[in-house]
Design a protein around this motif. Structure first.
Motif, mmCIF file in Angstrom:
data_model
loop_
_atom_site.group_PDB
_atom_site.id
_atom_site.type_symbol
_atom_site.label_atom_id
_atom_site.label_comp_id
_atom_site.label_asym_id
_atom_site.label_seq_id
_atom_site.Cartn_x
_atom_site.Cartn_y
_atom_site.Cartn_z
ATOM 1 N N UNK A 109 0.812 -1.215 0.000
ATOM 2 C CA UNK A 109 0.000 0.000 0.000
ATOM 3 C C UNK A 109 0.847 1.267 0.000
ATOM 4 N N UNK A 110 2.019 1.221 0.616
ATOM 5 C CA UNK A 110 2.907 2.389 0.588
ATOM 6 C C UNK A 110 3.345 2.699 -0.841
ATOM 7 N N UNK A 111 3.717 1.638 -1.562
ATOM 8 C CA UNK A 111 4.136 1.834 -2.948
ATOM 9 C C UNK A 111 2.948 2.204 -3.819
ATOM 10 N N UNK A 112 1.798 1.616 -3.528
ATOM 11 C CA UNK A 112 0.575 1.954 -4.268
ATOM 12 C C UNK A 112 0.286 3.447 -4.154
ATOM 13 N N UNK A 113 0.330 3.979 -2.925
ATOM 14 C CA UNK A 113 0.023 5.387 -2.713
ATOM 15 C C UNK A 113 1.049 6.280 -3.397
ATOM 16 N N UNK A 114 2.320 5.938 -3.271
ATOM 17 C CA UNK A 114 3.374 6.761 -3.872
ATOM 18 C C UNK A 114 3.236 6.798 -5.395
ATOM 19 N N UNK A 115 3.057 5.625 -6.000
ATOM 20 C CA UNK A 115 2.989 5.559 -7.463
ATOM 21 C C UNK A 115 1.700 6.185 -7.995
ATOM 22 N N UNK A 116 0.576 5.924 -7.329
ATOM 23 C CA UNK A 116 -0.694 6.471 -7.810
ATOM 24 C C UNK A 116 -0.697 7.993 -7.696
ATOM 25 N N UNK A 117 -0.132 8.518 -6.598
ATOM 26 C CA UNK A 117 -0.078 9.966 -6.431
ATOM 27 C C UNK A 117 0.850 10.592 -7.468
ATOM 28 N N UNK A 118 1.954 9.923 -7.748
ATOM 29 C CA UNK A 118 2.895 10.442 -8.748
ATOM 30 C C UNK A 118 2.241 10.498 -10.116
ATOM 31 N N UNK A 119 1.587 9.395 -10.508
ATOM 32 C CA UNK A 119 0.981 9.332 -11.841
ATOM 33 C C UNK A 119 -0.190 10.292 -11.987
ATOM 34 N N UNK A 120 -0.988 10.430 -10.939
ATOM 35 C CA UNK A 120 -2.200 11.237 -11.042
ATOM 36 C C UNK A 120 -1.979 12.703 -10.707
#
Length: 247
Positions: A109-120
């Motif tokens: 979930x940490x990586x999910x949040x980081x990557x999703x926030x970066x992309x969006x």
């Protein structure tokens, strides 16, 4: 949520719609501006939804609402957080049904949040920053300011402020006062037409479009590894989601 004894979507419950980013034009199309301005006339807008206190969800006891929130999001303090480059802190639930489903789909979930926030967000913010600092955009914006001032609207510094000025025309007007609304619409059309005309005549729209395209390329290159990783994570999540639905 059903297993925990809750209705998934109680009748008339307010739905949570995540904001969707849209690539907004610099100003309205001149033809549309001359016809309806920015489209702010309240008589053209859809009827507002019924009052929240009339919904079936609102009539449920507070204890039910609290239990449903906890079931969906988990305890208030149980969150995964990410510190954005601008200092903002973004958080998502770690527990609850939402957290459990995300964990099953995305794993880390940490990586999910980081990557999703970066992309969006970071890609969009980076592109916007490139546009705001582009020399050709700044030069066109100076010409645009002078143009709207000559049209009778001094003190306007950037696009978006003309619409804000038009929106203020409707403050305090009784929705049933058609004469006052007609007068506000006429003034709104003048403001929108002036903005659209100045945007086209100064080349601001073209400058922004070119800068936006270039900024997107530069920003995507900067975050390329994260965007690729995010796309891979989403594809994997889609496969897991299909498997979950089958089981």
């Amino acid at each position: 949520m059903t297993k925990k004894g809750f209705k998934i979507f109680p009748p008339d419950a307010p739905e949570e719609n995540e904001p969707k980013e849209r690539q907004q034009p610099v100003s309205p199309d001149p033809a549309d501006a001359a016809r309806v301005g920015y489209g702010l006339d309240p008589r053209l807008l859809p009827e507002p939804p019924g009052a929240a206190d009339e919904s079936a969800y609102a009539r449920t006891p507070d204890s039910y609402k609290g239990s449903l929130t906890t079931a969906k999001y988990g305890p208030e303090g149980d969150k995964v957080s990410f510190n954005a480059p601008d200092g903002a802190k973004v958080s998502i639930p770690r527990a609850g049904c939402l957290g459990e489903v995300r964990l099953g789909l995305f794993g880390d979930l940490n990586e999910y949040l980081r990557l999703s926030f970066t992309a969006a967000n970071l890609v969009r913010q980076g592109t916007a920053s490139e546009v705001d600092s582009d020399p050709k955009v700044l030069a066109a914006l100076d010409r645009w300011r002078a143009c709207v001032e000559k049209a009778g609207y001094p003190g306007i510094n950037k696009f978006g402020e003309m619409m804000k000025k038009a929106r203020q025309l409707y403050r305090g007007i009784d929705p049933a006062n058609n004469k006052a609304l007609d007068a506000a619409v006429a003034d709104e059309i003048k403001i929108a037409t002036a903005e659209a005309t100045c945007t086209r005549s100064t080349g601001l729209d073209e400058a922004v479009a070119v800068a936006r395209a270039g900024g997107s390329v530069e920003t995507l290159a900067k975050y390329e590894a994260d965007v690729v990783a995010w796309n891979a994570m989403v594809r994997e999540a889609l496969k897991k989601g299909q498997e979950m639905l089958k089981s």
